[in-house]
Design an enzyme around this catalytic site. Structure first.
Site, PDB file in Angstrom:
ATOM      1  CG  HIS A 173       3.312 -35.516  -4.605  1.00  0.00           C
ATOM      2  ND1 HIS A 173       2.675 -35.224  -5.774  1.00  0.00           N
ATOM      3  CD2 HIS A 173       2.332 -35.727  -3.700  1.00  0.00           C
ATOM      4  CE1 HIS A 173       1.358 -35.249  -5.588  1.00  0.00           C
ATOM      5  NE2 HIS A 173       1.131 -35.557  -4.338  1.00  0.00           N
ATOM      6  N   GLY A 217       4.325 -25.578  -2.506  1.00  0.00           N
ATOM      7  CA  GLY A 217       4.803 -26.951  -2.381  1.00  0.00           C
ATOM      8  C   GLY A 217       4.325 -27.842  -3.512  1.00  0.00           C
ATOM      9  CB  CYS A 250      -3.518 -36.650 -10.698  1.00  0.00           C
ATOM     10  SG  CYS A 250      -5.137 -35.959 -10.284  1.00  0.00           S
ATOM     11  CG  HIS A 309      -2.428 -27.649  -2.137  1.00  0.00           C
ATOM     12  ND1 HIS A 309      -2.158 -28.228  -0.932  1.00  0.00           N
ATOM     13  CD2 HIS A 309      -2.096 -28.577  -3.078  1.00  0.00           C
ATOM     14  CE1 HIS A 309      -1.676 -29.460  -1.122  1.00  0.00           C
ATOM     15  NE2 HIS A 309      -1.624 -29.689  -2.405  1.00  0.00           N
ATOM     16  CB  CYS A 338      -6.840 -34.237  -7.339  1.00  0.00           C
ATOM     17  SG  CYS A 338      -6.212 -35.807  -6.716  1.00  0.00           S
ATOM     18  CB  CYS A 339      -8.193 -38.581  -9.999  1.00  0.00           C
ATOM     19  SG  CYS A 339      -6.646 -38.912  -9.131  1.00  0.00           S
ATOM     20  CD  GLU A 385      -2.729 -38.628  -7.654  1.00  0.00           C
ATOM     21  OE1 GLU A 385      -1.653 -38.618  -7.004  1.00  0.00           O
ATOM     22  OE2 GLU A 385      -3.503 -37.650  -7.687  1.00  0.00           O
ATOM     23  CD  GLU A 426      -0.763 -38.466  -3.165  1.00  0.00           C
ATOM     24  OE1 GLU A 426      -1.851 -38.959  -3.433  1.00  0.00           O
ATOM     25  OE2 GLU A 426      -0.551 -37.243  -3.188  1.00  0.00           O
TER      26      GLU A 426
END
Lengths: 647, 647
Positions: free
Chosen positions: A255, A198, A325, A148, A400-401, A323, A307
């Site tokens: 994802h 990724g 996000c 990441h 993250c959200c 999600e 996901e």
């Protein structure tokens, strides 16, 4: 207290195509949501969510980790993920949009302080990822599949761009540029590393950095990162968006958030590089996604596991991942497609997503969140808590959200209106003032509406030269049946041009347009291939999807309720409920649970509980009360369902 | 070539209650499956699966890891899990059962060689886990939640017991005893560690070791490991069977296999320790599991994520997890409950599980496996491969299922019959010879049947003194409607005593009982709370669940098929298909896919595709051909569905 925003704000929003872009529509230069539904939701974001960010990021360790990397703290790295920094960047972006045109010294100070931490943590060569700096002795780019690092860089770049666009401040943008230059020197043809992250994100950020700086290297680097996918560089998994090239995909896959960020970048590249193949790819994949993999709430992603999007028409209810996000990312992608093509349906999906799948992720008071947004919670549901719980949570281990929702909410005014060579387009009905430099002059329209509670939208031309005709276009939502329209006091008919009402005339300041959308509650059913909801209907009213919640149906047994689709639905205003909502009531029955015996399957056609042992059913009639889906899980834990059986 | 087994084998099976156990039924001393359906499936296990085990365990690194621990090899540890050893132990157990009463020098040699590797890898103090020995410098029991050390010990113990029972060999049992003694010295009150393994397994193994050795310490240790759960020792997760004490649970929960192994142990303890609370707990949880969390195939476990049971009535089709190991574990648990209580329904679930959810896990030729056993694979399904793929796989990264299936198949004869103070009970209809010392004399019954293709079961009393009456009990399957029964040439009526026909008389050798179970194909529907299959039916015939597969329905669009439930079903023998099956045919229609437009939801009651743009449907009639679920995915990858919409 809510911030007051002088209007019109001058800042551009998150997506600003260059003059040379092939986008059919352009963002407007001035946009301000001044009242109504979204004003109230944004006030919570401004007054609760964003101000609490620094406290929560401190508590979760993200800021500590930045200090560790900067050499200004001691102790262990905190947090479990290599993308801890991205939470900080997304919060910075949210705060930056919030600062646009406003004067909030405390928030400004928080932003400066945290941006300073970020700058201090950056390596001299531009690299920045506290996880790898602190826990991996700075061994970089060894795990592109999961590391990441470029994903985090992307969020840093977006924060830098937002800060610059909103306030003119350059410090954070310069940090971002240093990191971008480092990446540009490291990745690509003739550079040390041939690969990509990724988790897409840096791609769309690099396009925006190109738009902000004019530096074409960033656009080229973004194109490289998109093009290199699908050749097995990261192992060939759909999860990493590496199974096949994007242009070879026939449907969205892997994802969900990764796919959608990648598609946002592809739409950006189609706009800026004029890439026709990417444009048709984006159109094809958006259409396939919407037709086969989109929940009625606009939610995306069927699988908890990885996901993942899941198969076409695999649209589970209780295990809908959806999600928060992914809802944010879907709005990003669809808005770019709306600008690129001018088609109304992209903004239809934006509307549906904003009012349902996105908004449900944030609690009404702004202090609790949903990472996943299921469409059903069963009677007696249990889960182990944690990030993927169906219960609202203060903050997540993988957070993250929340800051992602904050940044979209803080920049929401930029998704409302656009302009083109014919005039102004209103995509979303949010009270406010929208316009700017259109057709060589300043043109503004104000919107007043209690949408989505009322279907009446009043638009007033606030500012325009009266020299020549121009077109004010209004989106007629996909869900809408009948509507009435009056222009300057006269009822008019206007053709529905694939979702647009295009009103061309010589407008004068004070001219008023009234659009009345029919807001009768309606029952909706799904494509028959959506196995999970066969024999069920959902309740909608306007852009809102409704749900039944246990709190409104005491006595238990929400899963024992059936709705009578032949009986009328009613809309009832409930100002005191859930911050003020219109509920929908209908007629149904609660089936007394059958004694099914020890085995829950029986010969087809044999009635439940008709044998000597079990006795007959005793159904009871009851009034069903449906609340807007976005407001669920704000009173108590308990069952909920969007899809209601009809028998 | 299949091994020939002299009958009756003398070995006891995997579950042997002591004389003092409170079990209502006891296993029979002699059991041999000599023909028919299971004889053929077991031949594949004996001729293909088990002989290939050593090769596959070598290729996957498990044997290498044992050599590493023994100091007899160099290189890196192979495999990703701390339970690599358990695959070896389960294979050893399978091979041991296979050796019962047979003479297979090559298999014997393989067993001795691999048992020798196991013995060599054991530490002097009895500890044995190659993962921790090799990769963790022998740091033991530091991660009880995930370390699987006691889990592996359990499988070693079961292998040692099986080897001893089958062949009289003591070497592997002695290895197991040394490990068990080490564990007993390490865990429990007054011992260094107060804790248990996150994955139950050692508990039921310790009870069996007690049964084999008479050493009561092992029973006490098993009871301790069961009792300590639910007090948060491992963090309080349902996943680790640690949320609440088992006796406080109201339904099965958490990781399905973990739950079922724990329940097997609880049933064992209820039998051996006479624990009334554990007995009622097991009955309550079995009933709740079957009524609310069991797929029609007997499959268990709704979630891929955490391999969790899911909520009551959460019974998804395409995302059914239904791990093959959970089917094995379910048979273990149910058989123990059948012995403990004498109730027929436990063997009903064993039958359903064996013929469907279990057997589907093993391919017809024995070389490919399913880890998960979904009830639907969609048109155009994609997955990333790997262990949880809906495609059959040669071996898994986490290879728990194949040797687990092998050991159940190799010991299957022990689940067929039982005895009590009244006589013999036949639980499963498998051609063979069953009996032993019953009521103080040798009594045997032979069974001849082509079940499940035919409903005719012919039972012959082979051996009995003619001195006094005794009872031959036949299970009438839960799925069965009508049946006919003749005894010694005369049609008789016998009451169905909660699933048992109890035939009491003075039997003589040669007496014949013929049971004719009606095998008409039938349509079945689910409890209305099973949302995932609303509006659908499944096809069953006898104990078999059927499915539609793409291979029998060319032209694509399996998800466009509906069945007409008013039209008759037919059973058709197809000797050349899938090793010889009876298929079920019915009448249905294929719906020409509607042009649903870009959004897949529409006003309720509005027909699909009726507007000007989309044109009308064009349904075509077709014959549906359903194959037994256990045989799916043996011809080609493609869609499959058990549950078929009716409209």
């Amino acid at each position: 207290m809510a911030r007051s925003t002088p209007h019109p704000p001058l800042a551009a929003g998150p997506v600003r195509p260059t003059a040379g872009a092939r986008s059919v529509l352009r963002p407007v230069g001035g946009a301000d949501i001044e009242g109504g539904f979204w004003r109230r939701r944004r006030a919570v974001n401004a007054d609760v969510c964003i101000p609490q960010g620094p406290v929560l990021l401190e508590a979760a360790g993200n800021l500590h980790d930045l200090r560790l990397a900067a050499g200004g703290a001691h102790g262990d790295y905190r947090g479990d993920y290599p993308f801890m920094d991205s939470d900080v960047y997304k919060w910075l972006e949210a705060a930056a949009w919030q600062l646009a045109g406003s004067d909030d010294p405390r928030l400004s100070a928080d932003v400066e302080r945290i941006a300073g931490l970020v700058a201090a943590a950056q390596e001299p060569d531009g690299y920045l990822n506290t996880w790898f700096q602190v826990t991996r002795d700075g061994r970089r780019y060894e795990d592109l599949r999961w590391g990441h690092e470029l994903y985090c860089a992307g969020h840093l770049i977006q924060a830098g761009v937002a800060h610059h666009r909103s306030t003119g401040a350059k410090e954070l943008l310069e940090v971002a540029v240093r990191f971008a230059d480092h990446i540009d020197a490291t990745f690509g043809p003739g550079r040390p590393i041939d690969g990509f992250d990724g988790h897409p994100e840096v791609e769309t950020a690099l396009v925006e950095l190109y738009r902000e700086t004019g530096e074409r290297r960033y656009l080229n680097l973004a194109a490289y990162f998109v093009d290199r996918r699908g050749h097995g560089v990261l192992g060939g998994e759909a999860y990493c968006q590496d199974r096949v090239p994007l242009t070879a995909q026939q449907n969205v896959e892997g994802h969900a958030v990764r796919q959608l960020y990648l598609l946002s970048a592809a739409a950006d590249l189609a706009a800026e590089a004029g890439d026709e193949e990417l444009l048709t790819t984006c159109e094809r994949l958006w259409s396939a996604m919407v037709a086969t993999k989109t929940h009625i709430t606009g939610g995306l992603g069927a699988h908890h596991d990885e996901e993942d999007f899941g198969d076409p028409y695999e649209l589970p209810t209780e295990r809908a991942y959806c999600e928060t996000c992914a809802a944010v990312a879907s709005v990003h992608f669809s808005w770019r497609m709306a600008l690129l093509t001018g088609r109304a349906r992209y903004s239809d999906l934006v509307e549906r997503t904003l009012f349902n799948g996105f908004l449900a992720g944030m609690s009404l008071e702004g202090e609790r969140w949903l990472y996943v947004n299921p469409l059903q919670v069963r009677d007696g549901h249990t889960d182990g808590g944690g990030d993927q719980s169906a219960r609202r949570t203060r903050w997540f281990r993988c957070a993250c959200c929340p800051p992602n929702a904050m940044r979209l909410m803080a920049s929401l005014e930029h998704y409302v209106a656009s302009r083109d060579d014919a005039g102004l387009q209103i995509h979303q009905y949010a009270s406010g003032r929208y316009g700017g430099e259109v057709l060589g002059a300043s043109r503004f329209v104000s919107v007043h509406t209690e949408y989505p509670w009322s279907g009446r939208v009043r638009l007033t031309v606030e500012e325009t030269p009266g020299d020549r005709p121009w077109t004010l276009s209004l989106r007629i939502p996909q869900w809408s049946g009948n509507h009435d329209l009056s222009v300057a006091g006269e009822w008019v008919e206007a053709a529905n041009d694939d979702g647009w009402l295009r009103l061309e005339r010589v407008w004068s300041p004070g001219d008023e347009v009234i659009l009345d959308l029919e807001m009768r509650p309606r029952l909706v059913e799904a494509d028959r291939r959506a196995d999970a909801v066969r024999g069920c209907v959902a309740i909608e009213r306007g852009p809102l999807v409704y749900c039944l919640e246990g709190a409104d149906h005491p006595g238990g047994g929400l899963d024992d309720i059936v709705i009578d689709p032949a009986r009328p639905l009613s809309a009832v205003e409930r100002p005191g409920l859930l911050g003020g909502v219109t509920v929908v009531t209908g007629a149904g029955r609660r089936r007394t649970p059958a004694q099914t015996g020890w085995w829950p399957y029986r010969p087809a056609g044999e009635a439940e509980g008709t044998d000597a042992v079990h006795g007959p059913h005793q159904d009871s009639e009851l009034v069903l009360t449906a609340i807007p889906y976005y407001a669920w899980a704000n009173r108590q834990d308990g069952p909920m369902r969007v899809w209601i059986p009809t028998s």
